[in-house]
Design an enzyme around this catalytic site. Structure first.
Site, mmCIF file in Angstrom:
data_model
loop_
_atom_site.group_PDB
_atom_site.id
_atom_site.type_symbol
_atom_site.label_atom_id
_atom_site.label_comp_id
_atom_site.label_asym_id
_atom_site.label_seq_id
_atom_site.Cartn_x
_atom_site.Cartn_y
_atom_site.Cartn_z
ATOM 1 N N SER A 1 -20.369 30.878 -10.081
ATOM 2 C CA SER A 1 -20.351 31.162 -8.645
ATOM 3 C C SER A 1 -21.178 30.135 -7.900
ATOM 4 O O SER A 1 -21.910 29.356 -8.498
ATOM 5 C CB SER A 1 -20.918 32.557 -8.382
ATOM 6 O OG SER A 1 -22.328 32.485 -8.422
ATOM 7 N N LYS A 2 -21.052 30.168 -6.578
ATOM 8 C CA LYS A 2 -21.738 29.137 -5.800
ATOM 9 C C LYS A 2 -23.261 29.250 -5.902
ATOM 10 O O LYS A 2 -23.973 28.285 -5.713
ATOM 11 C CB LYS A 2 -21.266 29.143 -4.352
ATOM 12 C CG LYS A 2 -21.595 30.372 -3.570
ATOM 13 C CD LYS A 2 -21.138 30.175 -2.135
ATOM 14 C CE LYS A 2 -21.566 31.354 -1.284
ATOM 15 N NZ LYS A 2 -21.060 31.254 0.079
#
Ligand code: GLU
Length: 509
Positions: A264-265
């Site tokens: 994920s970011k």
């Protein structure tokens, strides 16, 4: 399915910066288009106005440009199927939704958000946590299938907010072949009546995506696995409109280095590596770091990304973009999630430095050093330093002594190697160098060997101190190459300076 000319699209939503996974999707589309003499285009999917982030579109275009994978058609790029931003195509979608209503393949639904919430709550209390608007529940809800025709007309005439929902047929197996996953079959009883057109006058992602893929003559939809659950609905929509369905290829997820879940970011900076191609600063001033600013060359970044889910079926790992275009096929993309490996990413960057001609690296180094030095000298600096470097910046930092005299002397080497008689020994060696009539790699090396022999000493007692005087460091590339590069005069001056300074250091200690 038909065999039209290859036209593929990258369809990001401008909801933030482009995650590495998104760049990989763009890359595979680009490679597939190149390999098949096709066209790669970009379409901005901004129908969800609530998630729009200013600056995201520019970020996406800039990132693709840095990667060297620019689309041929898209916003600001031209192309005959524009506009390429969905909000600019807004007017086009409603007639398509209306057409499905006319043909009894979709319907108006007037239920308010509160009414639907209430339904969901009630269902939950009755032990059904996943209430859906579907072929069963729609029969008791407020829509054009249940209300009398005149009431529907009245509601519409009064501008009562409505959405248009897909009328998902009952109990039908939808089958389609995914190039990566093979045959996929889903029964329509498991699908809900998705909203196609929203009360804000905008289409949903699903409708806009299908209409645009059709109008833009997309032959292959290559996108992330997270869209696989939407594909059956998309297949149904193509069928409902009577359009040819494009080929589908759903790419595997990018996983965290430990294989535990989707990358994920937030993972990047938390785990110590970037997940974005270039730096991104949020409106709140929070910085997400990017590969470009960390010093990666786009070629290494692209090479690494290509291997996240694909392999050429050979042992070759280092590819230029052109070579990737030549080698890429979708049938070598794997189904399994691709684990991201930050060490391997560094390795690709190292390999990039090693396999790139010194002249090319010298231009990049010159850029880093603000064009202060002669590029032909920088070519030799790159030749000398690149085996020990990962980033071009490393060459600038670690090879600084090749361009400027040392200002300090590695303390550990001084204390370990610089003995009481070293000054005298080094002065003698300096005099030998001074006496040389040619001063190149071989002549310095020969003189050095002769000196060791005459002194009856080993390399370890002399070479580190010679290096210390010339470079200020305890380790590095061949001293004979360094000496030849600097030239006799510079070497002698450095030795004089070093002798004085190290003596002073020693006396202080
Ligand atoms: N707009 C979707 C996204 O943000 C595109 C999905 C697709 O390629 O169909 O990823």
């Amino acid at each position: 399915m038909s065999d039209k000319p290859v036209r593929v699209r990258f369809a990001p939503s401008p909801t933030g910066p482009l995650h590495m996974g998104g760049v990989r999707t763009a890359l595979y589309n680009y490679l597939f288009a190149k390999k098949n003499n096709g066209t790669f285009l970009i379409r901005i999917e901004d129908t969800d106005q609530t998630r729009f982030v200013p600056g995201a579109q520019d970020y996406i275009m800039d990132a693709l440009k840095w990667c060297g994978i620019m689309p041929k058609e898209g916003p600001g790029l031209g192309g005959e199927y524009g506009p390429y931003v969905q909000s600019e195509r807004k007017e086009m979608y409603q007639p398509y939704a209306e057409r499905l209503v006319q043909e009894d393949k979709a319907y108006y639904a007037f239920d308010t958000a509160e009414e639907l919430e209430l339904m969901r709550e009630r269902a939950k209390q009755m032990g059904m946590p996943n209430w859906q608007y579907n072929h069963v529940t729609r029969t008791s809800l407020k829509n054009s299938l249940t209300l009398p025709q005149d009431q529907v007309e009245e509601l519409l005439a009064n501008n009562t907010p409505y959405v248009i929902r897909m009328k998902m047929p009952r109990n039908r197996d939808i089958r389609f072949e995914d190039i990566i996953r093979g045959w996929v079959t889903v029964n329509t009883n498991n699908l809900d009546d998705k909203v196609l057109f929203k009360s804000d006058g905008m289409p949903t992602y699903h409708l806009a995506n299908i209409v645009d893929d059709h109008l833009m003559k997309i032959s292959h939809v290559i996108r992330g696995e997270e869209w696989l659950p939407s594909a059956p609905l998309h297949v149904m929509l193509y069928e409902a409109f009577g359009w040819d369905c494009p080929h589908f290829a759903h790419l595997p997820l990018l996983l965290r280095p430990d294989g535990n879940g989707k990358l994920s970011k937030r993972d990047g900076d938390r785990l110590g590596f970037p997940v974005f191609p270039t730096d991104w600063t949020t409106a709140e001033g929070e910085l997400y770091s990017g590969y470009r600013e960390k010093g990666y060359h786009h070629q290494a970044f692209i090479n690494m990304l290509a291997f996240l889910g694909w392999n050429p079926g050979t042992h070759q790992e280092i590819f230029s973009l052109d070579e990737l275009c030549e080698a890429f096929t979708l049938d070598r993309v794997s189904k399994a999630g691709a684990k991201f490996d930050p060490d391997k990413t560094k390795w690709f960057q190292q390999q990039y430095l090693r396999s790139t001609p010194n002249e090319e690296l010298a231009d990049q180094l010159s850029e880093v050093l603000e064009h202060k030095y002669d590029v032909s000298r920088l070519t030799t600096v790159c030749h000398l330093m690149k085996e020990r470097a990962t980033f071009i910046q490393d060459i600038a930092t670690e090879g600084a002594y090749l361009l400027e005299r040392p200002t300090s002397y590695d303390e550990q080497t001084v204390s370990k190697k610089w003995k009481e008689d070293t000054s005298a020994l080094m002065t003698e060696w300096k005099n030998n160098l001074e006496a040389l009539s040619t001063f190149d790699h071989d002549s310095v090396e020969n003189a050095f060997k002769a000196f060791l022999e005459a002194k009856g000493m080993g390399i370890g007692a002399v070479l580190p101190n010679f290096r210390l005087l010339i470079t200020g460091t305890g380790m590095g590339p061949s001293m004979f190459e360094i000496a030849a590069f600097l030239g006799k005069e510079e070497c002698l001056e450095r030795m004089n300076q070093g002798l004085t300074k190290i003596e002073a250091l020693k006396n202080q200690a």
